[in-house]
Scaffold this motif. Structure first.
Motif, PDB file in Angstrom:
ATOM      1  N   GLU A 285      22.927 -18.072  13.326  1.00 14.11           N
ATOM      2  CA  GLU A 285      21.910 -19.022  12.874  1.00 14.11           C
ATOM      3  C   GLU A 285      20.755 -19.102  13.871  1.00 14.11           C
ATOM      4  O   GLU A 285      19.589 -19.229  13.485  1.00 14.11           O
ATOM      5  CB  GLU A 285      22.529 -20.407  12.668  1.00 14.11           C
ATOM      6  CG  GLU A 285      21.597 -21.426  12.031  1.00 14.11           C
ATOM      7  CD  GLU A 285      21.074 -20.983  10.661  1.00 14.11           C
ATOM      8  OE1 GLU A 285      19.902 -21.294  10.360  1.00 14.11           O
ATOM      9  OE2 GLU A 285      21.823 -20.311   9.921  1.00 14.11           O
ATOM     10  N   GLU A 286      21.076 -19.023  15.163  1.00 15.00           N
ATOM     11  CA  GLU A 286      20.037 -19.061  16.188  1.00 15.00           C
ATOM     12  C   GLU A 286      19.174 -17.801  16.131  1.00 15.00           C
ATOM     13  O   GLU A 286      17.948 -17.865  16.275  1.00 15.00           O
ATOM     14  CB  GLU A 286      20.664 -19.211  17.575  1.00 15.00           C
ATOM     15  CG  GLU A 286      21.323 -20.559  17.810  1.00 15.00           C
ATOM     16  CD  GLU A 286      22.043 -20.632  19.142  1.00 15.00           C
ATOM     17  OE1 GLU A 286      22.311 -19.553  19.725  1.00 15.00           O
ATOM     18  OE2 GLU A 286      22.319 -21.737  19.602  1.00 15.00           O
ATOM     19  N   ILE A 287      19.827 -16.660  15.916  1.00 12.66           N
ATOM     20  CA  ILE A 287      19.106 -15.389  15.794  1.00 12.66           C
ATOM     21  C   ILE A 287      18.172 -15.435  14.585  1.00 12.66           C
ATOM     22  O   ILE A 287      17.002 -15.043  14.663  1.00 12.66           O
ATOM     23  CB  ILE A 287      20.094 -14.209  15.669  1.00 12.66           C
ATOM     24  CG1 ILE A 287      20.875 -14.047  16.980  1.00 12.66           C
ATOM     25  CG2 ILE A 287      19.356 -12.925  15.318  1.00 12.66           C
ATOM     26  CD1 ILE A 287      22.002 -13.049  16.896  1.00 12.66           C
ATOM     27  N   ARG A 288      18.698 -15.931  13.473  1.00  7.98           N
ATOM     28  CA  ARG A 288      17.892 -16.037  12.242  1.00  7.98           C
ATOM     29  C   ARG A 288      16.693 -16.949  12.460  1.00  7.98           C
ATOM     30  O   ARG A 288      15.572 -16.634  12.033  1.00  7.98           O
ATOM     31  CB  ARG A 288      18.768 -16.564  11.106  1.00  7.98           C
ATOM     32  CG  ARG A 288      18.059 -16.683   9.763  1.00  7.98           C
ATOM     33  CD  ARG A 288      19.060 -17.078   8.675  1.00  7.98           C
ATOM     34  NE  ARG A 288      18.408 -17.191   7.378  1.00  7.98           N
ATOM     35  CZ  ARG A 288      17.815 -18.293   6.934  1.00  7.98           C
ATOM     36  NH1 ARG A 288      17.808 -19.387   7.673  1.00  7.98           N
ATOM     37  NH2 ARG A 288      17.248 -18.307   5.740  1.00  7.98           N
ATOM     38  N   SER A 289      16.906 -18.059  13.147  1.00  8.48           N
ATOM     39  CA  SER A 289      15.836 -19.013  13.409  1.00  8.48           C
ATOM     40  C   SER A 289      14.753 -18.396  14.293  1.00  8.48           C
ATOM     41  O   SER A 289      13.553 -18.581  14.043  1.00  8.48           O
ATOM     42  CB  SER A 289      16.407 -20.266  14.072  1.00  8.48           C
ATOM     43  OG  SER A 289      15.397 -21.204  14.350  1.00  8.48           O
TER      44      SER A 289
ATOM     45  N   ARG B 248      12.744 -15.831  12.222  1.00  8.19           N
ATOM     46  CA  ARG B 248      11.813 -16.510  11.318  1.00  8.19           C
ATOM     47  C   ARG B 248      10.616 -17.058  12.101  1.00  8.19           C
ATOM     48  O   ARG B 248       9.478 -16.958  11.655  1.00  8.19           O
ATOM     49  CB  ARG B 248      12.521 -17.643  10.581  1.00  8.19           C
ATOM     50  CG  ARG B 248      13.441 -17.148   9.474  1.00  8.19           C
ATOM     51  CD  ARG B 248      14.295 -18.288   8.911  1.00  8.19           C
ATOM     52  NE  ARG B 248      13.498 -19.320   8.295  1.00  8.19           N
ATOM     53  CZ  ARG B 248      13.129 -19.337   7.011  1.00  8.19           C
ATOM     54  NH1 ARG B 248      13.483 -18.352   6.201  1.00  8.19           N
ATOM     55  NH2 ARG B 248      12.422 -20.331   6.533  1.00  8.19           N
ATOM     56  N   ALA B 249      10.876 -17.609  13.289  1.00  9.34           N
ATOM     57  CA  ALA B 249       9.787 -18.140  14.119  1.00  9.34           C
ATOM     58  C   ALA B 249       8.826 -17.018  14.519  1.00  9.34           C
ATOM     59  O   ALA B 249       7.602 -17.216  14.563  1.00  9.34           O
ATOM     60  CB  ALA B 249      10.352 -18.827  15.354  1.00  9.34           C
ATOM     61  N   GLY B 250       9.378 -15.840  14.815  1.00  8.82           N
ATOM     62  CA  GLY B 250       8.536 -14.701  15.159  1.00  8.82           C
ATOM     63  C   GLY B 250       7.677 -14.250  13.991  1.00  8.82           C
ATOM     64  O   GLY B 250       6.498 -13.897  14.169  1.00  8.82           O
ATOM     65  N   ILE B 251       8.251 -14.254  12.806  1.00 10.34           N
ATOM     66  CA  ILE B 251       7.488 -13.896  11.600  1.00 10.34           C
ATOM     67  C   ILE B 251       6.402 -14.938  11.346  1.00 10.34           C
ATOM     68  O   ILE B 251       5.254 -14.603  11.025  1.00 10.34           O
ATOM     69  CB  ILE B 251       8.422 -13.774  10.378  1.00 10.34           C
ATOM     70  CG1 ILE B 251       9.396 -12.608  10.561  1.00 10.34           C
ATOM     71  CG2 ILE B 251       7.605 -13.584   9.095  1.00 10.34           C
ATOM     72  CD1 ILE B 251      10.513 -12.559   9.531  1.00 10.34           C
ATOM     73  N   PHE B 252       6.736 -16.214  11.504  1.00  8.62           N
ATOM     74  CA  PHE B 252       5.752 -17.285  11.316  1.00  8.62           C
ATOM     75  C   PHE B 252       4.575 -17.124  12.276  1.00  8.62           C
ATOM     76  O   PHE B 252       3.409 -17.283  11.893  1.00  8.62           O
ATOM     77  CB  PHE B 252       6.399 -18.656  11.519  1.00  8.62           C
ATOM     78  CG  PHE B 252       7.262 -19.117  10.394  1.00  8.62           C
ATOM     79  CD1 PHE B 252       6.927 -18.856   9.076  1.00  8.62           C
ATOM     80  CD2 PHE B 252       8.423 -19.848  10.642  1.00  8.62           C
ATOM     81  CE1 PHE B 252       7.721 -19.303   8.019  1.00  8.62           C
ATOM     82  CE2 PHE B 252       9.228 -20.296   9.599  1.00  8.62           C
ATOM     83  CZ  PHE B 252       8.878 -20.018   8.297  1.00  8.62           C
ATOM     84  N   LYS B 253       4.888 -16.799  13.537  1.00  4.33           N
ATOM     85  CA  LYS B 253       3.835 -16.636  14.546  1.00  4.33           C
ATOM     86  C   LYS B 253       2.898 -15.494  14.163  1.00  4.33           C
ATOM     87  O   LYS B 253       1.673 -15.619  14.265  1.00  4.33           O
ATOM     88  CB  LYS B 253       4.462 -16.371  15.916  1.00  4.33           C
ATOM     89  CG  LYS B 253       3.449 -16.258  17.045  1.00  4.33           C
ATOM     90  CD  LYS B 253       4.146 -16.051  18.379  1.00  4.33           C
ATOM     91  CE  LYS B 253       3.119 -15.929  19.506  1.00  4.33           C
ATOM     92  NZ  LYS B 253       3.785 -15.712  20.823  1.00  4.33           N
ATOM     93  N   ALA B 254       3.471 -14.388  13.717  1.00  2.00           N
ATOM     94  CA  ALA B 254       2.665 -13.241  13.301  1.00  2.00           C
ATOM     95  C   ALA B 254       1.871 -13.565  12.042  1.00  2.00           C
ATOM     96  O   ALA B 254       0.686 -13.222  11.930  1.00  2.00           O
ATOM     97  CB  ALA B 254       3.567 -12.032  13.060  1.00  2.00           C
ATOM     98  N   ALA B 255       2.508 -14.248  11.098  1.00  2.00           N
ATOM     99  CA  ALA B 255       1.864 -14.551   9.822  1.00  2.00           C
ATOM    100  C   ALA B 255       0.683 -15.493   9.990  1.00  2.00           C
ATOM    101  O   ALA B 255      -0.378 -15.280   9.391  1.00  2.00           O
ATOM    102  CB  ALA B 255       2.878 -15.149   8.851  1.00  2.00           C
ATOM    103  N   ILE B 256       0.837 -16.528  10.802  1.00  2.05           N
ATOM    104  CA  ILE B 256      -0.267 -17.483  10.945  1.00  2.05           C
ATOM    105  C   ILE B 256      -1.464 -16.811  11.602  1.00  2.05           C
ATOM    106  O   ILE B 256      -2.624 -17.089  11.255  1.00  2.05           O
ATOM    107  CB  ILE B 256       0.180 -18.757  11.699  1.00  2.05           C
ATOM    108  CG1 ILE B 256      -0.795 -19.904  11.404  1.00  2.05           C
ATOM    109  CG2 ILE B 256       0.276 -18.523  13.207  1.00  2.05           C
ATOM    110  CD1 ILE B 256      -0.307 -21.259  11.880  1.00  2.05           C
TER     111      ILE B 256
END
Length: 201
Positions: free
Chosen positions: A4-8, A11-19
Motif C-alpha cells: 500500500e505504501e509503494i502504491r501510494s 501514485r504521488a509520483g504520477i500526480f507530481k508529473a501530471a500536474i
C-alpha cells in the motif's frame, strides 16, 4: 515497505508529473505519453493506477484538494471560537495557495476544462456544493454562538466562494499591480464583518 505504501508513492509520483504537464501544456495538449515520460513509468504502469487521462485529472484534483483541506484542518480543528475558526479558514487557505501555486494554476485549468467536459463539470459541481455546505456550517456555528447576526448563510457562503473563484482566475490572467491574496483576504473579511454582531475577525 508495504504494498500500500509503494502504491501510494507511485501514485504521488504520477500526480507530481501530471500536474507539471497539465500546467505547462494544458489538459488538451497533455498526452499520457508526456506524463509517463516525466514520471518515469510505462503506460501500462500508469493505467494500472488510473483508467484514463480523465480519471487521472479528476483524481489529481481530489488529491490536491484533500491536501488543501487537511492543511486548513491542522490549524482549525482545535480552535473553539467560531469567528477565529473562520478567520483561520480564510487566511490559512490563502497561505496554502501562495505556497502551492502549482495547485492554484491547476485548479484554474480544471475549471476551464470543466466548462467543456461534462464529467469534469460534474466534479466541479460537487466541489462547489461541498464547499458551500462546509462554509455554511462555520457560519451557523458563529450565529449559534451569538457572534454573528442570523442571516442568509447560503448567500454569504456563495459570496465567499464566488470571490475566491474570481481571485483564482485573476491571479493567472492579469497583473493587477497589488497583492492579490491580501486583497482577497480583505474582501472576505469585509463580507463577514457585515454580518458580525460587533465582533472583529
Amino acid at each position: 515497505m508495504k504494498n500500500e505504501e509503494i502504491r501510494s508513492l507511485r501514485r504521488a509520483g504520477i500526480f507530481k508529473a501530471a500536474i507539471a504537464c497539465f500546467n505547462e501544456n494544458g489538459y488538451y495538449k497533455t498526452s499520457v505519453d508526456m506524463i509517463c515520460e516525466r514520471a518515469g513509468i510505462t503506460k501500462r504502469g500508469l493505467y494500472y493506477h488510473f483508467k484514463s487521462k480523465d480519471a487521472l485529472f479528476i483524481e489529481l484534483f481530489h488529491y490536491r484538494g484533500r491536501q488543501y483541506f487537511d492543511h486548513i484542518a491542522d490549524f482549525t480543528n482545535n480552535v473553539e471560537d467560531p469567528l477565529e475558526k473562520i478567520r483561520m479558514f480564510v487566511h490559512r487557505g490563502s497561505q496554502f495557495m501562495k505556497r502551492n501555486e502549482d495547485f492554484l494554476r491547476f485548479f484554474v485549468e480544471f475549471m476551464i476544462v470543466g466548462a467543456r467536459n461534462p464529467s469534469i463539470g460534474a466534479v466541479l459541481k460537487v466541489h462547489y456544493e461541498n464547499s458551500i455546505d462546509n462554509f455554511k456550517k462555520l457560519l451557523r456555528s458563529a450565529i449559534d454562538a451569538g457572534k454573528m447576526a442570523d442571516h442568509d448563510i447560503q448567500q454569504t457562503a456563495q459570496a465567499v466562494f464566488i470571490s475566491s473563484m474570481g481571485m483564482f482566475f485573476t491571479y493567472y490572467t492579469l497583473s493587477p499591480g497589488f497583492n492579490l491574496l491580501k486583497q482577497h483576504n480583505y474582501d472576505i473579511e469585509v463580507i463577514l464583518r457585515s454580518v458580525c454582531t460587533g465582533q472583529q475577525l
